[in-house]
Design a protein around this motif. Structure first.
Motif, short mmCIF file in Angstrom:
data_model
loop_
_atom_site.label_atom_id
_atom_site.label_comp_id
_atom_site.label_asym_id
_atom_site.label_seq_id
_atom_site.Cartn_x
_atom_site.Cartn_y
_atom_site.Cartn_z
N UNK A 261 -7.25 10.45 -7.98
CA UNK A 261 -7.14 9.00 -7.82
C UNK A 261 -5.84 8.44 -8.40
N UNK A 262 -5.52 8.85 -9.62
CA UNK A 262 -4.34 8.28 -10.28
C UNK A 262 -3.03 8.81 -9.70
N UNK A 263 -2.99 10.08 -9.31
CA UNK A 263 -1.76 10.57 -8.66
C UNK A 263 -1.60 9.92 -7.29
N UNK A 264 -2.70 9.72 -6.58
CA UNK A 264 -2.63 9.04 -5.29
C UNK A 264 -2.12 7.61 -5.46
N UNK A 265 -2.62 6.93 -6.47
CA UNK A 265 -2.22 5.54 -6.70
C UNK A 265 -0.73 5.43 -7.03
N UNK A 266 -0.24 6.31 -7.91
CA UNK A 266 1.19 6.28 -8.26
C UNK A 266 2.04 6.62 -7.05
N UNK A 267 1.60 7.61 -6.27
CA UNK A 267 2.33 7.99 -5.06
C UNK A 267 2.33 6.87 -4.04
N UNK A 268 1.20 6.19 -3.90
CA UNK A 268 1.09 5.08 -2.97
C UNK A 268 2.01 3.94 -3.38
N UNK A 269 2.08 3.66 -4.68
CA UNK A 269 2.96 2.60 -5.18
C UNK A 269 4.42 2.92 -4.86
N UNK A 270 4.80 4.14 -5.12
CA UNK A 270 6.19 4.54 -4.91
C UNK A 270 6.56 4.59 -3.43
N UNK A 271 5.73 5.24 -2.62
CA UNK A 271 6.04 5.40 -1.21
C UNK A 271 5.90 4.09 -0.44
N UNK A 272 5.03 3.19 -0.95
CA UNK A 272 4.82 1.92 -0.28
C UNK A 272 5.85 0.86 -0.60
N UNK A 273 6.77 1.17 -1.52
CA UNK A 273 7.84 0.23 -1.82
C UNK A 273 7.56 -0.75 -2.93
N UNK A 274 6.54 -0.49 -3.77
CA UNK A 274 6.35 -1.35 -4.93
C UNK A 274 7.52 -1.16 -5.90
N UNK A 275 7.88 -2.22 -6.58
CA UNK A 275 9.03 -2.15 -7.49
C UNK A 275 8.59 -1.54 -8.82
N UNK A 276 8.36 -0.23 -8.79
CA UNK A 276 7.94 0.51 -9.99
C UNK A 276 8.97 1.59 -10.31
N UNK A 277 9.18 1.80 -11.59
CA UNK A 277 10.10 2.85 -12.04
C UNK A 277 9.28 4.10 -12.36
#
Length: 421
Positions: free
Chosen positions: A238-254
């Motif tokens: 769940x957590x790796x999917x969420x971080x990957x989704x944030x990054x690949x989806x273009x959220x402004x996360x470092x």
């Protein structure tokens, strides 16, 4: 290898990245060229490798809600801050996005792929009137090796420090490095804990966003498991999917990237940290586990190069350690991961990367539990070698030359789809 050399090797392969590294690299090259031009650019031309093209055409650009290498290049010219490296996209504003879109719509940005000197290559040429500047990135996503203005060379690092990046662990066995890590004071790896927390924050940002569904759905489906292997696998997925989704989806996360890859950084750091939290490991145990996983991730890249699909075997070794296993069981867990998902191919950076990296991370946890129960893919079967180093070498051959034709076909499919609109 000394303890200090090990720490330097780990630190040298870790950096912060905002957004996917492929459009980030194009943005950085354009920024470096624009900075060398010393005036507003009127035209931008970019040449990339087929792999960077494949990885950059469909992935979200942070803070924009948009995709595309053309937009990434146009933003780089406006940002004009190459010293920010792969974190350059952190500073994108709404006004910049509008101006960049106007530049792209006016036909002033061209991005093409073709034959290049290295599988990881970006060349950005910017022009204003009679003036022209060029920047070349090669071997690694933030490694600027050439800068020129109107034919005058400003920077040339093709050899030495600018050349292909050697594996910092070359000449050492995995077992030697594993035992060295286990002999060190855990506090030495605190910087890895900081990187892991940064990536976990990206996952939490995603889970708080009701428009992001992958991580939330997996977490909801696995929440019924209170403890045990299924609970650990579910949380890691769940957590790796969420971080990957944030990054690949273009959220402004470092993201803390490793070996030039943000997705490897997510698998490595979020996978291990989440497993450690579920297992209620101490801070010291978590730090050592992160060092083991990071070392393996860097080590295997010496065989399969920078641009590859996910593996997850570093997470398998780390979770085995957290479960109380020794080196031999860690090897068995890694062999199982590779024997199970070693053929996963990369069809470009996009939302489905989150599905792949979370699958790899969950498989790594499963393999660790299997190894602890004496169950693993036997050595000498398929691509599994008699030693873990032999297996890594086999994966390297599977990647190159094995996947070269697959990559060519993949790029052709993506290019044809884009041409059709």
């Amino acid at each position: 290898m000394t303890q200090e050399e090990l720490l330097q090797a780990l630190a040298s392969e870790i950096e912060c990245s905002t957004g996917c590294t492929d459009p980030g690299s194009v943005c950085l090259a354009a920024a470096a060229a624009a900075h060398a031009l010393e005036k507003p650019a009127e035209e931008i031309q970019v040449l990339v490798t087929p792999n960077i093209y494949k990885n950059g055409v469909s992935v979200g650009i942070p803070g924009t809600g948009r995709v595309g290498l053309e937009l990434a290049a146009a933003l780089g010219v406006l940002l004009d801050r190459p010293q920010r490296g792969l974190a350059i996209l952190e500073e994108v504003t709404g006004e910049m996005v509008c101006r960049a879109e106007e530049t792209v719509a006016a036909g002033r940005v061209t991005v093409k792929y073709g034959e290049t000197p290295d599988p990881l290559y970006v060349r950005a040429v910017v022009r204003a009137g009679e003036d022209e500047a060029q920047a070349v990135i090669m071997y690694d996503y933030s490694n600027v090796v050439e800068l020129s203005r109107n034919g005058r060379v400003l920077l040339c690092r093709q050899g030495g420090a600018g050349g292909p990046l050697p594996c910092p662990f070359q000449g050492h066995t995995v077992e030697e490095l594993y035992r060295l890590i286990c002999s060190m004071e855990p506090e030495a790896f605190d910087f890895l804990l900081e990187g892991a927390q940064r990536n976990k924050q990206a996952a939490l940002r995603d889970l708080e966003d009701p428009t992001r569904r992958l991580g939330r759905t997996i977490r909801a489906c696995t929440a019924i498991q209170d403890k045990g292997p299924l609970a650990v696998c579910g949380a890691v997925r769940a957590y790796t999917a969420a971080a990957g989704e944030a990054r690949m989806g273009g959220m402004n996360v470092t993201i803390t990237a490793i070996t030039g890859s943000g997705n490897h950084g997510i698998t490595n750091f979020v996978g291990v940290l989440t497993a450690a939290e579920e297992l209620e490991a101490t801070r010291e145990q978590t730090a050592v586990a992160l060092a083991i996983s990071s070392m393996i991730t860097i080590y295997i890249k010496g065989y399969i190069k920078r641009m590859t699909a996910f593996c997850g075997c570093g997470v398998a070794a780390a979770v085995t350690y957290l479960l109380g296993g020794g080196y031999e069981q860690s090897v068995q867990a890694m062999q199982t991961v590779i024997g199970t998902i070693g053929g996963m191919f990369c069809d470009g950076a996009k939302s489905s990367c989150a599905y792949k990296l979370s699958t790899a991370a969950a498989m790594a946890v499963q393999a660790a539990y299997l190894a602890m129960a004496g169950c693993h893919v036997p050595a000498g079967e398929g691509i599994i070698g008699r030693t873990i180093e032999e297996t890594f070498a086999n994966i390297g051959r599977l990647n190159d030359p094995g996947m070269l034709e697959t990559d060519r076909v993949m790029v052709s499919i993506i290019a044809q789809r884009r041409a059709k609109g």
